[in-house]
Design a protein around this motif. Structure first.
Motif, short mmCIF file in Angstrom:
data_model
loop_
_atom_site.label_atom_id
_atom_site.label_comp_id
_atom_site.label_asym_id
_atom_site.label_seq_id
_atom_site.Cartn_x
_atom_site.Cartn_y
_atom_site.Cartn_z
N GLY A 140 68.75 27.83 38.57
CA GLY A 140 69.22 28.94 37.74
C GLY A 140 68.86 30.29 38.33
O GLY A 140 69.67 31.22 38.31
N LEU A 163 77.48 22.39 37.53
CA LEU A 163 76.22 21.93 36.98
C LEU A 163 76.00 20.43 37.19
O LEU A 163 74.86 19.97 37.31
N GLU A 250 77.52 20.52 31.58
CA GLU A 250 78.41 21.65 31.30
C GLU A 250 77.57 22.79 30.73
O GLU A 250 76.70 22.57 29.88
N ILE A 251 77.85 23.99 31.17
CA ILE A 251 77.10 25.16 30.73
C ILE A 251 77.62 25.59 29.35
O ILE A 251 78.81 25.89 29.21
N SER A 253 78.63 27.91 26.35
CA SER A 253 78.96 29.33 26.27
C SER A 253 77.94 30.07 25.43
O SER A 253 77.54 31.19 25.75
N TYR A 270 66.94 29.62 31.76
CA TYR A 270 67.74 28.84 32.71
C TYR A 270 69.23 28.97 32.38
O TYR A 270 70.05 29.27 33.26
N PHE A 271 69.58 28.77 31.13
CA PHE A 271 71.00 28.89 30.75
C PHE A 271 71.46 30.33 30.74
O PHE A 271 72.63 30.63 31.02
N LEU A 274 72.56 31.00 34.09
CA LEU A 274 73.82 30.33 34.43
C LEU A 274 75.02 30.95 33.73
O LEU A 274 76.16 30.53 33.97
N SER A 276 75.18 31.61 30.09
CA SER A 276 75.29 31.39 28.65
C SER A 276 74.84 32.62 27.87
O SER A 276 74.00 33.40 28.34
#
Length: 549
Positions: A140, A163, A250-251, A253, A270-271, A274, A276
Protein backbone atom coordinates in the motif's frame (compact mmCIF):
# COMPACT_ATOMS: atom_id res chain seq x y z
CA UNK A 1 23.39 -22.99 53.25
CA UNK A 2 20.54 -23.60 55.70
CA UNK A 3 18.01 -20.81 55.63
CA UNK A 4 19.55 -19.06 52.62
CA UNK A 5 18.87 -19.22 48.89
CA UNK A 6 21.03 -18.12 45.98
CA UNK A 7 19.34 -15.25 44.15
CA UNK A 8 19.88 -12.78 41.32
CA UNK A 9 18.13 -9.42 41.03
CA UNK A 10 18.19 -7.11 38.03
CA UNK A 11 19.31 -3.58 38.94
CA UNK A 12 18.80 -0.60 36.63
CA UNK A 13 20.68 2.70 36.64
CA UNK A 14 24.20 1.39 37.30
CA UNK A 15 26.85 2.94 35.06
CA UNK A 16 30.18 2.41 36.86
CA UNK A 17 32.07 0.60 39.63
CA UNK A 18 30.93 3.16 42.19
CA UNK A 19 27.32 2.28 41.39
CA UNK A 20 28.11 -1.38 42.02
CA UNK A 21 29.65 -0.48 45.39
CA UNK A 22 26.52 1.50 46.38
CA UNK A 23 24.20 -1.37 45.46
CA UNK A 24 26.43 -3.88 47.27
CA UNK A 25 26.31 -1.80 50.44
CA UNK A 26 22.54 -1.37 50.19
CA UNK A 27 21.89 -5.10 49.83
CA UNK A 28 24.26 -5.98 52.66
CA UNK A 29 22.54 -3.47 54.92
CA UNK A 30 19.19 -5.06 54.01
CA UNK A 31 20.49 -8.47 55.14
CA UNK A 32 21.76 -10.09 51.95
CA UNK A 33 24.92 -12.19 52.22
CA UNK A 34 27.88 -12.74 49.89
CA UNK A 35 26.75 -9.94 47.57
CA UNK A 36 28.38 -9.69 44.14
CA UNK A 37 27.29 -6.83 41.87
CA UNK A 38 28.22 -6.45 38.19
CA UNK A 39 27.14 -3.05 36.91
CA UNK A 40 27.85 -3.91 33.25
CA UNK A 41 25.45 -6.88 33.46
CA UNK A 42 22.89 -4.89 35.44
CA UNK A 43 22.50 -7.52 38.14
CA UNK A 44 23.39 -8.43 41.70
CA UNK A 45 23.96 -11.98 42.96
CA UNK A 46 23.65 -12.81 46.64
CA UNK A 47 22.57 -15.32 49.26
CA UNK A 48 19.07 -14.49 50.42
CA UNK A 49 18.21 -15.33 54.05
CA UNK A 50 14.61 -16.49 54.46
CA UNK A 51 14.10 -13.94 57.24
CA UNK A 52 14.67 -11.06 54.79
CA UNK A 53 11.66 -10.03 52.71
CA UNK A 54 11.75 -9.28 49.00
CA UNK A 55 10.33 -5.81 49.69
CA UNK A 56 13.23 -5.08 52.08
CA UNK A 57 15.77 -5.93 49.40
CA UNK A 58 14.05 -3.93 46.68
CA UNK A 59 13.51 -0.91 48.95
CA UNK A 60 17.19 -0.87 49.90
CA UNK A 61 18.26 -0.75 46.26
CA UNK A 62 15.70 1.94 45.43
CA UNK A 63 16.75 4.07 48.41
CA UNK A 64 20.30 3.90 47.08
CA UNK A 65 19.05 5.54 43.89
CA UNK A 66 18.67 2.56 41.58
CA UNK A 67 15.80 0.56 40.14
CA UNK A 68 15.02 -3.13 40.47
CA UNK A 69 13.72 -5.65 37.98
CA UNK A 70 13.29 -9.40 37.99
CA UNK A 71 14.30 -11.25 41.17
CA UNK A 72 15.13 -14.88 40.44
CA UNK A 73 15.83 -17.55 43.01
CA UNK A 74 18.38 -20.05 41.76
CA UNK A 75 17.57 -23.72 42.11
CA UNK A 76 14.51 -23.09 44.23
CA UNK A 77 12.40 -25.75 42.50
CA UNK A 78 13.22 -29.29 41.49
CA UNK A 79 13.41 -29.77 37.71
CA UNK A 80 11.12 -32.30 36.05
CA UNK A 81 13.14 -35.32 34.95
CA UNK A 82 12.90 -36.14 31.23
CA UNK A 83 11.44 -39.49 30.23
CA UNK A 84 8.53 -39.74 32.63
CA UNK A 85 5.92 -42.51 32.52
CA UNK A 86 3.52 -40.10 30.81
CA UNK A 87 3.02 -39.93 27.06
CA UNK A 88 4.94 -36.64 27.01
CA UNK A 89 7.06 -34.61 29.37
CA UNK A 90 5.36 -31.51 27.99
CA UNK A 91 2.22 -31.08 25.92
CA UNK A 92 1.48 -27.70 24.38
CA UNK A 93 -2.01 -26.79 23.22
CA UNK A 94 -1.32 -24.54 20.24
CA UNK A 95 1.44 -24.30 17.65
CA UNK A 96 2.20 -20.60 17.31
CA UNK A 97 5.13 -18.47 18.42
CA UNK A 98 4.82 -19.24 22.15
CA UNK A 99 4.43 -22.95 21.47
CA UNK A 100 7.47 -23.15 19.21
CA UNK A 101 9.64 -21.22 21.67
CA UNK A 102 8.56 -23.78 24.26
CA UNK A 103 9.15 -26.78 22.01
CA UNK A 104 12.62 -25.72 20.91
CA UNK A 105 13.81 -24.88 24.41
CA UNK A 106 12.38 -28.03 26.01
CA UNK A 107 13.55 -30.33 23.22
CA UNK A 108 17.09 -28.98 23.47
CA UNK A 109 16.97 -29.81 27.19
CA UNK A 110 16.08 -33.43 26.41
CA UNK A 111 12.33 -33.44 27.04
CA UNK A 112 9.72 -35.22 24.96
CA UNK A 113 7.43 -32.51 23.62
CA UNK A 114 4.18 -32.58 21.69
CA UNK A 115 2.33 -29.63 20.16
CA UNK A 116 -1.39 -29.92 19.42
CA UNK A 117 -2.86 -27.67 16.71
CA UNK A 118 -6.37 -27.65 15.29
CA UNK A 119 -5.65 -25.07 12.57
CA UNK A 120 -2.59 -24.01 10.59
CA UNK A 121 0.78 -24.50 12.23
CA UNK A 122 2.51 -21.20 13.04
CA UNK A 123 -0.29 -19.38 14.84
CA UNK A 124 -1.44 -15.83 14.27
CA UNK A 125 1.78 -14.02 13.37
CA UNK A 126 2.91 -15.90 10.29
CA UNK A 127 -0.55 -16.86 9.03
CA UNK A 128 -2.96 -13.98 9.65
CA UNK A 129 -1.05 -11.38 11.65
CA UNK A 130 2.34 -9.70 11.52
CA UNK A 131 3.78 -11.21 8.36
CA UNK A 132 0.86 -10.99 5.91
CA UNK A 133 -0.43 -7.65 7.19
CA UNK A 134 2.95 -5.94 7.02
CA UNK A 135 3.55 -7.32 3.55
CA UNK A 136 0.29 -5.74 2.41
CA UNK A 137 0.99 -2.48 4.24
CA UNK A 138 4.28 -2.19 2.38
CA UNK A 139 2.48 -2.73 -0.93
CA UNK A 140 0.00 0.00 0.00
CA UNK A 141 2.81 2.41 0.82
CA UNK A 142 4.45 1.65 -2.54
CA UNK A 143 1.19 2.41 -4.38
CA UNK A 144 0.66 5.66 -2.48
CA UNK A 145 4.22 6.89 -3.02
CA UNK A 146 3.86 6.76 -6.81
CA UNK A 147 1.69 9.89 -6.90
CA UNK A 148 2.60 11.36 -3.51
CA UNK A 149 6.26 12.23 -3.28
CA UNK A 150 7.49 15.54 -1.83
CA UNK A 151 10.23 16.26 -4.35
CA UNK A 152 10.01 18.92 -7.00
CA UNK A 153 10.48 17.85 -10.60
CA UNK A 154 9.36 14.28 -10.05
CA UNK A 155 5.87 13.27 -11.14
CA UNK A 156 4.28 9.93 -11.90
CA UNK A 157 0.87 8.33 -12.09
CA UNK A 158 -0.40 4.97 -10.88
CA UNK A 159 -2.05 3.09 -13.72
CA UNK A 160 -3.74 0.42 -11.64
CA UNK A 161 -3.53 -1.91 -8.66
CA UNK A 162 -4.17 -5.61 -9.18
CA UNK A 163 -4.96 -6.53 -5.61
CA UNK A 164 -5.32 -10.22 -6.41
CA UNK A 165 -1.64 -10.35 -7.43
CA UNK A 166 -0.62 -8.49 -4.29
CA UNK A 167 -2.56 -11.00 -2.17
CA UNK A 168 -1.10 -13.95 -4.08
CA UNK A 169 2.42 -12.70 -3.43
CA UNK A 170 1.54 -12.30 0.25
CA UNK A 171 0.22 -15.86 0.37
CA UNK A 172 3.41 -17.23 -1.16
CA UNK A 173 5.45 -15.45 1.50
CA UNK A 174 3.25 -16.85 4.26
CA UNK A 175 3.54 -20.41 2.93
CA UNK A 176 7.33 -20.13 2.67
CA UNK A 177 7.81 -18.77 6.19
CA UNK A 178 5.31 -21.19 7.70
CA UNK A 179 7.30 -24.07 6.25
CA UNK A 180 10.84 -22.88 7.02
CA UNK A 181 10.21 -21.16 10.36
CA UNK A 182 7.69 -23.61 11.80
CA UNK A 183 6.90 -26.90 10.04
CA UNK A 184 10.51 -27.81 9.24
CA UNK A 185 11.64 -27.17 12.82
CA UNK A 186 9.68 -30.07 14.30
CA UNK A 187 11.96 -32.55 12.55
CA UNK A 188 15.03 -30.41 13.21
CA UNK A 189 14.50 -30.44 16.99
CA UNK A 190 12.65 -33.73 17.30
CA UNK A 191 9.32 -32.72 18.76
CA UNK A 192 5.89 -33.90 17.60
CA UNK A 193 3.06 -31.88 16.05
CA UNK A 194 -0.34 -33.47 16.56
CA UNK A 195 -3.21 -32.21 14.41
CA UNK A 196 -6.61 -32.06 16.07
CA UNK A 197 -8.64 -30.35 18.78
CA UNK A 198 -7.27 -30.63 22.31
CA UNK A 199 -9.44 -30.68 25.38
CA UNK A 200 -8.61 -31.29 29.04
CA UNK A 201 -10.02 -34.47 30.57
CA UNK A 202 -8.23 -34.12 33.90
CA UNK A 203 -5.52 -32.31 35.87
CA UNK A 204 -2.66 -33.67 33.78
CA UNK A 205 -4.37 -35.15 30.74
CA UNK A 206 -5.96 -34.01 27.51
CA UNK A 207 -7.64 -35.73 24.63
CA UNK A 208 -6.96 -34.95 20.99
CA UNK A 209 -9.95 -35.79 18.85
CA UNK A 210 -10.93 -38.42 21.41
CA UNK A 211 -7.45 -39.89 22.02
CA UNK A 212 -6.28 -39.44 25.65
CA UNK A 213 -2.73 -38.18 26.32
CA UNK A 214 -0.92 -37.53 29.58
CA UNK A 215 1.99 -35.20 30.35
CA UNK A 216 4.11 -34.11 33.30
CA UNK A 217 3.35 -30.51 32.39
CA UNK A 218 0.87 -28.87 30.00
CA UNK A 219 1.12 -25.41 28.48
CA UNK A 220 -1.84 -23.53 27.03
CA UNK A 221 -0.77 -21.35 24.10
CA UNK A 222 -3.88 -21.08 21.96
CA UNK A 223 -3.60 -17.37 21.17
CA UNK A 224 -6.49 -15.02 20.51
CA UNK A 225 -8.99 -14.19 17.76
CA UNK A 226 -10.75 -11.02 16.58
CA UNK A 227 -13.45 -9.83 18.95
CA UNK A 228 -16.72 -8.59 17.43
CA UNK A 229 -18.97 -6.17 19.35
CA UNK A 230 -22.74 -6.84 19.54
CA UNK A 231 -23.80 -4.09 17.13
CA UNK A 232 -27.37 -4.54 15.85
CA UNK A 233 -27.36 -5.58 12.18
CA UNK A 234 -23.59 -6.10 11.97
CA UNK A 235 -23.56 -9.89 11.58
CA UNK A 236 -26.63 -9.90 9.34
CA UNK A 237 -25.08 -7.46 6.87
CA UNK A 238 -21.52 -8.77 6.92
CA UNK A 239 -18.19 -7.41 8.07
CA UNK A 240 -14.45 -7.94 7.81
CA UNK A 241 -11.98 -8.75 10.57
CA UNK A 242 -8.23 -8.34 10.66
CA UNK A 243 -8.08 -11.92 9.36
CA UNK A 244 -10.55 -11.82 6.47
CA UNK A 245 -9.40 -8.37 5.35
CA UNK A 246 -6.06 -9.84 4.33
CA UNK A 247 -7.77 -11.95 1.65
CA UNK A 248 -9.69 -9.15 -0.09
CA UNK A 249 -8.86 -9.12 -3.80
CA UNK A 250 -10.97 -6.08 -4.69
CA UNK A 251 -10.39 -2.59 -3.31
CA UNK A 252 -13.56 -1.30 -1.60
CA UNK A 253 -14.65 2.13 -2.75
CA UNK A 254 -15.87 3.07 0.73
CA UNK A 255 -14.66 1.50 3.97
CA UNK A 256 -15.58 2.07 7.60
CA UNK A 257 -13.11 0.92 10.25
CA UNK A 258 -14.66 0.37 13.68
CA UNK A 259 -11.79 0.70 16.12
CA UNK A 260 -8.83 3.01 15.58
CA UNK A 261 -6.09 1.42 17.63
CA UNK A 262 -3.04 -0.21 16.03
CA UNK A 263 -4.73 -2.84 13.85
CA UNK A 264 -7.54 -0.58 12.72
CA UNK A 265 -5.20 2.27 11.82
CA UNK A 266 -2.77 0.03 9.95
CA UNK A 267 -5.37 -1.73 7.81
CA UNK A 268 -7.46 1.39 7.35
CA UNK A 269 -4.48 3.32 6.04
CA UNK A 270 -3.61 0.38 3.78
CA UNK A 271 -6.90 0.80 1.93
CA UNK A 272 -6.57 4.57 2.08
CA UNK A 273 -3.27 4.20 0.23
CA UNK A 274 -4.95 1.98 -2.36
CA UNK A 275 -7.61 4.59 -3.08
CA UNK A 276 -10.53 3.73 -0.77
CA UNK A 277 -12.58 6.37 1.00
CA UNK A 278 -11.88 5.45 4.61
CA UNK A 279 -13.74 6.44 7.78
CA UNK A 280 -12.38 5.62 11.24
CA UNK A 281 -14.76 5.34 14.21
CA UNK A 282 -13.59 4.87 17.78
CA UNK A 283 -15.33 5.08 21.14
CA UNK A 284 -12.22 6.64 22.73
CA UNK A 285 -11.67 10.38 22.59
CA UNK A 286 -8.68 9.95 20.25
CA UNK A 287 -7.21 7.40 17.88
CA UNK A 288 -4.44 5.07 19.15
CA UNK A 289 -5.59 5.99 22.67
CA UNK A 290 -2.84 4.08 24.49
CA UNK A 291 -0.14 6.26 22.94
CA UNK A 292 0.85 9.76 24.04
CA UNK A 293 -1.78 12.42 23.17
CA UNK A 294 0.74 14.22 20.96
CA UNK A 295 1.20 11.04 18.93
CA UNK A 296 -2.56 10.54 18.56
CA UNK A 297 -2.99 14.10 17.35
CA UNK A 298 -0.10 13.97 14.87
CA UNK A 299 -1.22 10.64 13.41
CA UNK A 300 -4.80 11.87 13.07
CA UNK A 301 -3.51 14.88 11.11
CA UNK A 302 -1.63 12.59 8.72
CA UNK A 303 -4.62 10.34 8.13
CA UNK A 304 -6.90 13.33 7.61
CA UNK A 305 -4.44 14.88 5.15
CA UNK A 306 -4.53 11.62 3.18
CA UNK A 307 -8.30 11.83 2.93
CA UNK A 308 -9.60 9.85 5.91
CA UNK A 309 -12.59 10.89 8.00
CA UNK A 310 -12.22 10.34 11.75
CA UNK A 311 -14.94 10.14 14.38
CA UNK A 312 -13.70 9.76 17.95
CA UNK A 313 -15.82 9.62 21.06
CA UNK A 314 -18.36 7.91 18.83
CA UNK A 315 -20.36 4.67 19.00
CA UNK A 316 -21.88 2.63 16.21
CA UNK A 317 -25.55 2.09 17.00
CA UNK A 318 -26.68 0.03 14.00
CA UNK A 319 -25.75 -1.42 10.63
CA UNK A 320 -28.29 -1.98 7.87
CA UNK A 321 -28.46 -2.58 4.13
CA UNK A 322 -29.45 0.16 1.72
CA UNK A 323 -28.57 2.24 -1.33
CA UNK A 324 -26.42 -0.48 -2.84
CA UNK A 325 -24.22 -0.89 0.21
CA UNK A 326 -24.25 -0.90 4.00
CA UNK A 327 -25.41 1.97 6.16
CA UNK A 328 -23.45 2.52 9.37
CA UNK A 329 -25.27 4.63 11.94
CA UNK A 330 -23.21 6.27 14.63
CA UNK A 331 -23.62 8.73 17.47
CA UNK A 332 -21.09 11.37 18.42
CA UNK A 333 -21.67 13.99 21.09
CA UNK A 334 -25.37 13.23 21.02
CA UNK A 335 -25.65 13.77 17.26
CA UNK A 336 -26.58 10.95 14.89
CA UNK A 337 -24.93 10.35 11.52
CA UNK A 338 -25.24 7.82 8.70
CA UNK A 339 -22.36 6.64 6.50
CA UNK A 340 -22.87 4.62 3.32
CA UNK A 341 -20.06 2.11 2.75
CA UNK A 342 -19.18 -1.00 0.78
CA UNK A 343 -17.22 -2.79 3.51
CA UNK A 344 -16.99 -2.67 7.30
CA UNK A 345 -13.76 -3.62 9.06
CA UNK A 346 -14.16 -4.46 12.74
CA UNK A 347 -10.92 -3.90 14.67
CA UNK A 348 -12.11 -3.69 18.26
CA UNK A 349 -9.59 -5.99 19.87
CA UNK A 350 -8.96 -9.72 20.25
CA UNK A 351 -10.32 -12.32 22.69
CA UNK A 352 -8.31 -15.24 24.09
CA UNK A 353 -9.06 -18.64 22.54
CA UNK A 354 -10.23 -20.62 25.58
CA UNK A 355 -13.64 -21.95 24.59
CA UNK A 356 -14.14 -25.72 24.49
CA UNK A 357 -10.78 -26.51 26.09
CA UNK A 358 -12.32 -28.19 29.14
CA UNK A 359 -10.40 -25.86 31.44
CA UNK A 360 -12.82 -26.50 34.29
CA UNK A 361 -11.81 -30.17 34.29
CA UNK A 362 -8.19 -29.13 34.82
CA UNK A 363 -9.00 -26.59 37.52
CA UNK A 364 -7.77 -23.74 35.32
CA UNK A 365 -9.49 -20.40 35.85
CA UNK A 366 -10.24 -17.61 33.36
CA UNK A 367 -11.09 -13.93 33.75
CA UNK A 368 -14.11 -12.00 32.44
CA UNK A 369 -12.60 -11.80 28.93
CA UNK A 370 -11.80 -15.49 28.83
CA UNK A 371 -8.05 -15.14 29.38
CA UNK A 372 -6.34 -17.86 31.39
CA UNK A 373 -5.44 -16.45 34.80
CA UNK A 374 -1.73 -16.84 35.55
CA UNK A 375 0.64 -15.44 38.12
CA UNK A 376 3.87 -13.60 37.31
CA UNK A 377 5.56 -16.96 36.73
CA UNK A 378 2.86 -18.03 34.23
CA UNK A 379 1.42 -20.68 36.58
CA UNK A 380 -2.31 -21.36 36.54
CA UNK A 381 -4.36 -22.57 39.51
CA UNK A 382 -3.28 -26.08 38.49
CA UNK A 383 0.38 -26.58 39.40
CA UNK A 384 0.93 -28.77 36.34
CA UNK A 385 -0.57 -26.31 33.85
CA UNK A 386 1.01 -23.09 32.57
CA UNK A 387 -0.17 -20.56 29.96
CA UNK A 388 1.70 -18.09 27.76
CA UNK A 389 1.05 -15.42 25.16
CA UNK A 390 -2.23 -13.90 24.01
CA UNK A 391 -4.34 -16.57 25.70
CA UNK A 392 -2.96 -15.48 29.08
CA UNK A 393 -3.79 -11.81 28.55
CA UNK A 394 -0.24 -10.76 27.71
CA UNK A 395 0.53 -7.79 25.44
CA UNK A 396 -0.32 -9.11 21.99
CA UNK A 397 3.07 -9.10 20.30
CA UNK A 398 4.76 -12.16 18.80
CA UNK A 399 7.99 -11.42 20.66
CA UNK A 400 6.10 -11.35 23.97
CA UNK A 401 4.57 -14.74 23.23
CA UNK A 402 7.98 -16.21 22.42
CA UNK A 403 9.50 -14.66 25.55
CA UNK A 404 6.76 -16.04 27.75
CA UNK A 405 7.00 -19.45 26.12
CA UNK A 406 10.70 -19.71 26.96
CA UNK A 407 10.06 -18.44 30.49
CA UNK A 408 7.28 -20.98 31.00
CA UNK A 409 9.59 -23.86 30.05
CA UNK A 410 12.24 -22.67 32.48
CA UNK A 411 9.71 -22.56 35.30
CA UNK A 412 7.63 -25.61 34.41
CA UNK A 413 10.42 -28.07 33.58
CA UNK A 414 13.85 -26.71 34.43
CA UNK A 415 13.26 -25.73 38.04
CA UNK A 416 13.69 -21.99 37.53
CA UNK A 417 11.70 -19.29 39.25
CA UNK A 418 11.64 -16.59 36.57
CA UNK A 419 9.22 -13.68 36.78
CA UNK A 420 7.63 -11.97 33.78
CA UNK A 421 9.22 -8.54 33.32
CA UNK A 422 7.88 -6.12 30.73
CA UNK A 423 10.20 -3.25 31.63
CA UNK A 424 10.99 -1.25 28.47
CA UNK A 425 8.74 -3.41 26.30
CA UNK A 426 8.63 -1.82 22.81
CA UNK A 427 5.55 -1.59 20.61
CA UNK A 428 5.23 -0.47 17.00
CA UNK A 429 2.27 0.67 14.91
CA UNK A 430 3.18 0.11 11.27
CA UNK A 431 1.37 3.16 10.02
CA UNK A 432 3.03 5.57 7.64
CA UNK A 433 4.91 7.18 9.31
CA UNK A 434 5.48 4.53 11.93
CA UNK A 435 4.70 4.98 15.62
CA UNK A 436 6.97 3.29 18.15
CA UNK A 437 6.99 3.48 21.92
CA UNK A 438 8.72 1.92 24.91
CA UNK A 439 8.42 2.21 28.66
CA UNK A 440 5.62 4.27 30.18
CA UNK A 441 3.74 7.34 29.01
CA UNK A 442 3.60 10.67 30.81
CA UNK A 443 0.19 9.83 32.28
CA UNK A 444 1.38 6.43 33.48
CA UNK A 445 4.47 7.96 35.07
CA UNK A 446 2.39 10.49 36.98
CA UNK A 447 -0.03 7.77 38.09
CA UNK A 448 2.94 5.73 39.33
CA UNK A 449 4.07 8.63 41.51
CA UNK A 450 7.11 9.76 39.55
CA UNK A 451 8.23 13.39 39.58
CA UNK A 452 8.88 13.81 35.87
CA UNK A 453 10.10 16.10 33.14
CA UNK A 454 9.21 15.71 29.47
CA UNK A 455 10.64 16.65 26.12
CA UNK A 456 8.63 16.97 22.91
CA UNK A 457 10.55 17.58 19.69
CA UNK A 458 8.75 18.03 16.35
CA UNK A 459 10.26 16.41 13.31
CA UNK A 460 11.02 19.76 11.67
CA UNK A 461 13.93 20.00 14.15
CA UNK A 462 15.50 16.79 12.84
CA UNK A 463 17.80 17.09 9.78
CA UNK A 464 16.84 13.67 8.37
CA UNK A 465 13.18 14.70 8.24
CA UNK A 466 14.09 17.98 6.52
CA UNK A 467 16.13 16.13 3.90
CA UNK A 468 13.20 13.77 3.37
CA UNK A 469 10.82 16.73 2.98
CA UNK A 470 8.56 14.94 5.44
CA UNK A 471 8.23 16.55 8.86
CA UNK A 472 5.05 14.80 10.02
CA UNK A 473 5.86 13.41 13.43
CA UNK A 474 7.67 13.95 16.70
CA UNK A 475 9.82 12.51 19.47
CA UNK A 476 8.63 12.57 23.09
CA UNK A 477 10.71 11.51 26.08
CA UNK A 478 9.58 11.10 29.68
CA UNK A 479 12.31 11.21 32.32
CA UNK A 480 12.50 11.12 36.08
CA UNK A 481 13.20 14.55 37.52
CA UNK A 482 16.52 14.73 39.34
CA UNK A 483 18.07 11.46 38.21
CA UNK A 484 17.19 12.07 34.57
CA UNK A 485 16.51 8.35 34.05
CA UNK A 486 14.55 7.70 30.88
CA UNK A 487 11.16 6.24 31.75
CA UNK A 488 9.42 6.31 28.38
CA UNK A 489 9.90 7.22 24.75
CA UNK A 490 7.43 7.72 21.91
CA UNK A 491 8.35 8.32 18.29
CA UNK A 492 6.32 9.04 15.18
CA UNK A 493 8.66 9.08 12.21
CA UNK A 494 10.03 7.09 9.33
CA UNK A 495 11.78 3.97 10.72
CA UNK A 496 10.51 4.67 14.23
CA UNK A 497 10.44 0.91 14.84
CA UNK A 498 14.21 0.75 14.37
CA UNK A 499 14.99 3.92 16.31
CA UNK A 500 13.03 2.85 19.40
CA UNK A 501 15.50 0.06 20.23
CA UNK A 502 18.04 2.58 21.55
CA UNK A 503 15.37 3.91 23.90
CA UNK A 504 14.53 0.34 24.97
CA UNK A 505 18.12 -0.20 26.11
CA UNK A 506 18.25 3.19 27.84
CA UNK A 507 15.07 2.45 29.79
CA UNK A 508 16.09 -1.09 30.66
CA UNK A 509 19.48 -0.10 32.04
CA UNK A 510 18.44 3.16 33.67
CA UNK A 511 20.50 5.38 31.39
CA UNK A 512 19.81 9.09 32.05
CA UNK A 513 18.83 11.42 29.22
CA UNK A 514 22.07 13.33 29.72
CA UNK A 515 23.93 10.22 28.54
CA UNK A 516 21.69 9.96 25.49
CA UNK A 517 22.36 13.63 24.73
CA UNK A 518 26.13 13.15 24.88
CA UNK A 519 26.31 9.84 23.00
CA UNK A 520 27.33 9.67 19.34
CA UNK A 521 24.41 9.45 16.93
CA UNK A 522 25.12 9.44 13.17
CA UNK A 523 24.15 12.66 11.43
CA UNK A 524 21.29 12.56 8.93
CA UNK A 525 19.71 9.49 10.47
CA UNK A 526 16.35 9.40 12.20
CA UNK A 527 18.14 7.96 15.22
CA UNK A 528 19.72 11.37 15.73
CA UNK A 529 16.26 12.53 16.77
CA UNK A 530 16.69 10.62 20.03
CA UNK A 531 19.84 12.61 20.82
CA UNK A 532 18.17 15.91 19.90
CA UNK A 533 15.10 15.10 21.98
CA UNK A 534 17.39 14.36 24.94
CA UNK A 535 19.24 17.64 24.41
CA UNK A 536 15.90 19.45 24.46
CA UNK A 537 15.67 18.88 28.22
CA UNK A 538 18.40 21.49 28.74
CA UNK A 539 18.65 23.59 25.58
CA UNK A 540 16.85 24.84 22.47
CA UNK A 541 18.09 22.57 19.68
CA UNK A 542 16.65 24.93 17.08
CA UNK A 543 19.53 27.26 17.98
CA UNK A 544 22.27 24.69 17.48
CA UNK A 545 24.33 24.13 14.34
CA UNK A 546 24.32 20.73 12.66
CA UNK A 547 25.88 18.05 14.89
CA UNK A 548 26.47 20.54 17.71
CA UNK A 549 26.87 18.96 21.13
Amino acid sequence: MGDQREAVIKVTGMTCDDCAHHVTAALRTAGAKEVSVHWSDGEAKFNWPEAVSENTLRSAVCEAGYGTGQLQVQGQRTPVSPGSENDYDLLVIGAGSAAFAVAIRASEAGYKVGLVESCEIGGTCVNVGCVPSKALLRAGEAAWSVEHNPFGGISASLDSVDLSKVVTQKQELVRSLRQTKYADLAGEYGFSVLHGHARFIGKDAIEVDGKPLTASRILIATGASPSVPPIPGLKENGFLTSTTTLELTEIPSRLVVIGANAIGVELGQYFLHLGSEVTFIDVADRIVPFEEPEISSALAEVLSSQGAAIYTGATVSEVSAGNGGRIVRLKQNGAAKEILVDQILVATGRRPNTSDLGLELAGVETDARGAVIVDDRLRTANEKVYAAGDVAGAPQFVYVSAYQGALAVDNALLGADRIVDFTALPRVIFSSPQVASAGITQAQAVAAGYDIVTSVLPLDAIPRALVNHDTNGLFKLVAESGSGKLLGASIMAESAGEVIQSAVLAIKYGIPVSELASTFHPYLTMAEGLKLAAQTFTRDVHKLSCCAV
